[in-house]
Design a protein around this motif. Structure first.
Motif, PDB file in Angstrom:
ATOM      1  N   GLN B 273       0.874  -1.110   0.154  1.00  0.00           N
ATOM      2  CA  GLN B 273      -0.084   0.025  -0.290  1.00  0.00           C
ATOM      3  C   GLN B 273       1.013   1.270   0.026  1.00  0.00           C
ATOM      4  OE1 GLN B 273      -4.345  -0.662   1.340  1.00  0.00           O
ATOM      5  NE2 GLN B 273      -3.206  -0.741   3.264  1.00  0.00           N
ATOM      6  N   VAL B 274       2.037   1.118   0.050  1.00  0.00           N
ATOM      7  CA  VAL B 274       3.076   2.451  -0.263  1.00  0.00           C
ATOM      8  C   VAL B 274       2.740   2.768  -1.457  1.00  0.00           C
ATOM      9  CG1 VAL B 274       5.606   3.130  -0.482  1.00  0.00           C
ATOM     10  CG2 VAL B 274       4.828   1.468   1.449  1.00  0.00           C
ATOM     11  N   ASN B 275       2.481   4.242  -1.546  1.00  0.00           N
ATOM     12  CA  ASN B 275       2.592   5.100  -2.874  1.00  0.00           C
ATOM     13  C   ASN B 275       3.432   4.556  -3.865  1.00  0.00           C
ATOM     14  OD1 ASN B 275       2.801   7.020  -4.832  1.00  0.00           O
ATOM     15  ND2 ASN B 275       2.646   8.694  -3.106  1.00  0.00           N
ATOM     16  N   SER B 277       4.436   5.289  -6.648  1.00  0.00           N
ATOM     17  CA  SER B 277       5.435   5.982  -7.379  1.00  0.00           C
ATOM     18  C   SER B 277       6.814   5.871  -6.707  1.00  0.00           C
ATOM     19  CB  SER B 277       5.004   7.508  -7.468  1.00  0.00           C
ATOM     20  OG  SER B 277       5.101   8.082  -6.295  1.00  0.00           O
ATOM     21  N   TYR B 278       6.602   5.632  -5.533  1.00  0.00           N
ATOM     22  CA  TYR B 278       7.915   5.472  -4.661  1.00  0.00           C
ATOM     23  C   TYR B 278       8.699   4.143  -5.124  1.00  0.00           C
ATOM     24  CZ  TYR B 278       6.308   8.948  -1.486  1.00  0.00           C
ATOM     25  OH  TYR B 278       5.752  10.022  -0.950  1.00  0.00           O
ATOM     26  N   ASP B 279       8.139   3.336  -5.904  1.00  0.00           N
ATOM     27  CA  ASP B 279       8.863   2.127  -6.173  1.00  0.00           C
ATOM     28  C   ASP B 279       9.984   2.505  -7.330  1.00  0.00           C
ATOM     29  OD1 ASP B 279       6.942   0.544  -5.305  1.00  0.00           O
ATOM     30  OD2 ASP B 279       5.768   0.158  -7.149  1.00  0.00           O
ATOM     31  N   GLU B 280      10.071   3.653  -7.757  1.00  0.00           N
ATOM     32  CA  GLU B 280      11.345   3.878  -8.603  1.00  0.00           C
ATOM     33  C   GLU B 280      12.246   4.531  -7.511  1.00  0.00           C
ATOM     34  OE1 GLU B 280      10.044   6.384 -12.028  1.00  0.00           O
ATOM     35  OE2 GLU B 280       8.660   4.752 -12.486  1.00  0.00           O
ATOM     36  N   THR B 281      11.999   5.005  -6.465  1.00  0.00           N
ATOM     37  CA  THR B 281      12.705   5.726  -5.385  1.00  0.00           C
ATOM     38  C   THR B 281      13.448   4.803  -4.228  1.00  0.00           C
ATOM     39  OG1 THR B 281      11.119   6.304  -3.876  1.00  0.00           O
ATOM     40  CG2 THR B 281      11.332   7.640  -5.897  1.00  0.00           C
ATOM     41  N   LEU B 282      14.143   5.586  -3.502  1.00  0.00           N
ATOM     42  CA  LEU B 282      14.362   4.716  -2.223  1.00  0.00           C
ATOM     43  C   LEU B 282      13.434   4.759  -1.225  1.00  0.00           C
ATOM     44  CD1 LEU B 282      18.202   5.636  -2.333  1.00  0.00           C
ATOM     45  CD2 LEU B 282      16.807   3.462  -3.471  1.00  0.00           C
ATOM     46  N   LEU B 283      12.165   5.354  -1.472  1.00  0.00           N
ATOM     47  CA  LEU B 283      11.178   5.625  -0.476  1.00  0.00           C
ATOM     48  C   LEU B 283      10.264   4.458  -0.497  1.00  0.00           C
ATOM     49  CD1 LEU B 283      10.428   9.266  -0.903  1.00  0.00           C
ATOM     50  CD2 LEU B 283      12.224   8.135   0.909  1.00  0.00           C
ATOM     51  N   ASN B 284      10.335   3.385  -1.110  1.00  0.00           N
ATOM     52  CA  ASN B 284       9.470   2.387  -1.264  1.00  0.00           C
ATOM     53  C   ASN B 284       9.674   1.367   0.075  1.00  0.00           C
ATOM     54  OD1 ASN B 284      11.957   1.320  -2.275  1.00  0.00           O
ATOM     55  ND2 ASN B 284      10.898  -0.440  -2.843  1.00  0.00           N
ATOM     56  N   GLY B 285       8.847   0.537   0.264  1.00  0.00           N
ATOM     57  CA  GLY B 285       8.858  -0.479   1.605  1.00  0.00           C
ATOM     58  C   GLY B 285       8.568   0.519   2.614  1.00  0.00           C
ATOM     59  N   LYS B 455      -3.545   2.469   5.154  1.00  0.00           N
ATOM     60  CA  LYS B 455      -2.995   3.048   3.886  1.00  0.00           C
ATOM     61  C   LYS B 455      -2.897   4.572   4.351  1.00  0.00           C
ATOM     62  CE  LYS B 455      -3.391   3.508  -0.951  1.00  0.00           C
ATOM     63  NZ  LYS B 455      -4.014   2.882  -1.991  1.00  0.00           N
ATOM     64  N   GLU B 456      -4.027   5.192   4.563  1.00  0.00           N
ATOM     65  CA  GLU B 456      -4.137   6.611   4.609  1.00  0.00           C
ATOM     66  C   GLU B 456      -3.292   7.102   5.845  1.00  0.00           C
ATOM     67  OE1 GLU B 456      -8.088   8.071   5.482  1.00  0.00           O
ATOM     68  OE2 GLU B 456      -7.097  10.046   6.274  1.00  0.00           O
TER      69      GLU B 456
END
Lengths: 498, 498
Positions: B273-275, B277-285, B455-456
């Motif tokens: 449920q992480v945003n 668009s973060y998949d391309e960044t280091l902010l995923n997970g 999620k929210e």
């Protein structure tokens, strides 16, 4: 560092990327969740591009050229490897980068276009894509031609060393002379089977249990392999210690998964038995598509469809499907797994007619690359050849020219190896029977004897020997398609006697 | 290219290697054949080294330094990312390359040494390895210390931002004051359960069916995930579109797989449920170990061990295990899943005593890094603390100091996040209950409402917010361990009333 060290340092790196790309593709085809596909593709692209840079690094190319110049000072293994690498790099360098990239982009979309066209029975919608793919392959032919390799031969040679139009014509002519009349004569009637086999549902769970049993029967080494499920069965090997197979279960077809599992085991046992030290080299895996297919077909047909095999293992199948197979005798089951009919679909074809499907594709490809056939005329030619050699006519392009994915993937010259491998198998089977009593090995549940013979004569060599050399080692004579024709006619004149 | 472009170009490449390394490790832990391990390790080494070279490329470091200098001109997402990357690179550069490599080699062998020592109840054989691991971590502490971060705090901060000795002491002191006396008083008797639960065998197949049912109950999205089996259950996510879990089935323990599956779903639903668009960044997970564990524990304990949950889903379990659970009432089953006892093994601990196991490890680590405890004295201290806080004494080091793999893997400062996450969960649960009626959501099979709230308030942010910020957003106040103590005492004074 000397050139050999440089070459080997690059090889080690390049193989690590091979491994990553192999695993991503295995994962996507067997297990990865649907939505992961885009993300995986993007990562794969980055890794493939990094691998390409390594392959094309000046330092590596220079090392390869130097090693090639002093090729006779190298040991056998590395000598063969350098020859292969040199050939593939020389070829790659001939293709203008722009054309190459355009083609990769085209291919990345083509299988979807093909699938939709097949689904909608709409050849016209696939035509522009297929025309571009053929055009690129015609360019490849032009760029790769040498004094000794011309036209379609260029493509054939990519899949099977030293096999060209001359050799394939000889092969298929033998089939035309001996097999086509036999097939046309013997397959006029539709075969009838015990209705318990064609009408019952066979639980996936039961089929899974039998496939697991088969792994054991064939000594497929689960310490070096995996059996999984996928839409289309395949074998995927990356090293002798990791060669995986898949199968596909269908409730309304008991034998489809059985023969897929055996077929893929044939491929996999080959790669598992390659000299383990080749895992670090480019000599791991099979030597050619044809020899590879010979192994899968030998396991599937010569072993898996033999009477001895089912005399031994049908009781186990009956034990699993107690209710469903209660009234099916061994003889009825044997007749069913060897059932023959004139069909339209290659991948559903029986042992007897299979190669004729391939022959049709070969004739078409030959005409495509000698300029006698236009891509737009494919359906007409396809249907004509099916009438001629199999006595059937596709009602739609879906069950005709659109049935296979291969051309959409740019594979021209690949199809013939299916028939060739099947024919190799008959000759290898004949030779093996001189050394070991195959029927007895099967009857006494000692298929490992067949594995051991195959390891010694074929598998261990990996890519060290050419297909021709393998045939000489394994059978003590060059390839001769009469073994195949004789094997089929001997077997099927009994089965189709009434 | 400007510095941001350079940074992002490297990031894209580095993440492709992350993906490959992630997949190799997933495959090895779940499916790869045994003999493939050496080959896979060798390829992994090459890819990890290529990734390291990218991470340490001059051009990238320069770009990061420039971006860091103008950090306030960057947008929030990239600002946070650059801060994290800068911190981790500055740290990495501080470690002498030789020590770093020696340590990696040590770690590559240590878990095997630990496993053998555990198997043989032989702490002495593990001692030299563990001493070297601790020594390296002491060096890390020395090298990473700043004006504000000293000693063990350096390690704690690696796993949970802004959590140090001061904060953890406060947290564990609350447990010591309020929870330890309650536990010691209430757990004198061994609990008794319906023998059908403790004596029966529960088929793996039945457990598998129930785990599949649970995926649906919790809306774990199989289009973005997978449920598999492995020796130890774990969650492994690489992007919001690909976050996989495993569980482990044991015939003689019906609930182990159930709570593993729910626990891992808590982790996985977070990452799914992480945003996107973060998949391309280091902010995923997830943002930290603690917040991650809060999600798994909330799902496992607050939802999965609630009465409402089993009132709703026990009938399904009974349907699967008709014979085995025929004579087990809902109340008996509820008592069983909430059974409490003084145990020796952390991973088998119940909800009530779990954090005390973690507290013991925290106290030991604290002493190890303030010089008050020598590695060789670990077993003695371990046993003393188990007597003190749980009233039990390990008979062997196997069920004592050798039970966990973490220290063998060089993880110091990690354990406390397990307890912290569990305590976060209680506070988050309390806050969530202000917004939605959790009991009703569970009773009406609407756990998706809990997912949506999470999620929210938590999941969508990925690594954008710190744990402290997440707690403020989700609960409107800073972390307060009293929620946890109150939750436990409220719940268990009812369950342990007699």
């Amino acid at each position: 560092m000397n050139y050999l060290d440089i070459y080997q340092t690059y090889r080690k790196k390049i193989k690590a990327y091979d491994y990553a790309l192999w695993l991503i593709s295995w994962d996507q085809e067997t297990e990865a969740p649907e939505r992961s596909n885009d993300y995986a593709s993007n990562q794969l692209e980055v890794l493939a591009s990094a691998q390409y840079d390594l392959e094309m690094a000046e330092e590596r190319l220079e090392a390869i050229n130097h090693l090639y110049d002093q090729i006779n000072d190298l040991n056998d293994e590395i000598k063969i490897e350098i020859k292969k690498v040199k050939k593939s790099i020389d070829r790659l360098l001939k293709i203008p980068k722009e054309s190459y990239i355009d083609y990769q982009v085209l291919l990345s979309k083509s299988s979807k276009v093909w699938a939709e066209a097949k689904h909608n029975n709409d050849f016209e919608s696939f035509l522009p894509t297929l025309e571009k793919i053929v055009e690129f392959n015609r360019l490849v032919v032009k760029l790769y031609e040498t004094d000794t390799l011309k036209g379609y031969d260029v493509l054939l040679d990519m899949y099977e060393d030293e096999m060209g139009i001359k050799e394939y014509d000889q092969f298929f002519d033998t089939l035309k002379e001996n097999l086509v009349p036999f097939v046309l004569e013997k397959t006029k009637k539709k075969p009838k089977f015990n209705r318990a086999l064609t009408r019952n549902k066979f639980s996936i769970e039961g089929q899974r249990a039998f496939s697991k049993y088969l792994l054991d029967v064939f000594s497929y080494d689960l310490k070096k392999g995996v059996l999984k499920e996928s839409v289309h069965p395949f074998t995927s090997g990356v090293s002798s210690t990791d060669t995986r197979i898949t199968t596909a279960y269908h409730e309304d077809n008991l034998i489809s998964s059985i023969f897929s599992t055996i077929h893929e085991m044939g491929h996999a046992i080959y790669e598992q038995q390659v000299n383990e030290s080749y895992d670090e080299t480019l000599l791991n895996g099979g030597t050619s598509m044809g020899i590879h297919e010979s192994q899968s077909r030998l396991y599937e047909n010569m072993i898996g469809r033999s009477y001895e095999f089912w005399a031994q293992h049908y009781p186990k199948l009956q034990e699993i499907f107690k209710k469903e197979l209660k009234k099916v005798t061994l003889d009825e089951f044997y007749a069913y797994v060897n059932g023959v009919s004139r069909g339209l679909i290659r991948i559903e074809a029986d042992e007897l007619t299979y190669s004729l499907h391939v022959m049709i594709r070969y004739e078409i490809e030959k005409q495509l690359f000698n300029g006698k056939l236009k891509v737009k005329d494919l359906p007409k030619t396809w249907n004509k050849l099916y009438r001629k050699y199999l006595g059937v006519t596709p009602k739609t392009d879906t069950e005709g020219v659109l049935q296979d994915i291969h051309w959409a993937g740019g594979s021209f010259g690949y199809f013939p190896t299916y028939a060739l491998g099947t024919a190799y198998a008959a000759q290898i089977y004949h030779a093996m029977n001189q050394d070991i009593d195959i029927a007895k090995a099967i009857s006494s549940n000692q298929i490992h004897l067949i594995n051991e013979w195959s390891k010694e004569k074929i598998h261990q060599f990996g890519g060290l020997k050419t297909p021709k050399e393998i045939m000489l080692i394994a059978t003590k004579e060059p390839f001769d398609p009469h073994y195949y024709v004789n094997y089929l006619i001997e077997k099927y004149k009994v089965i189709l006697k009434d």
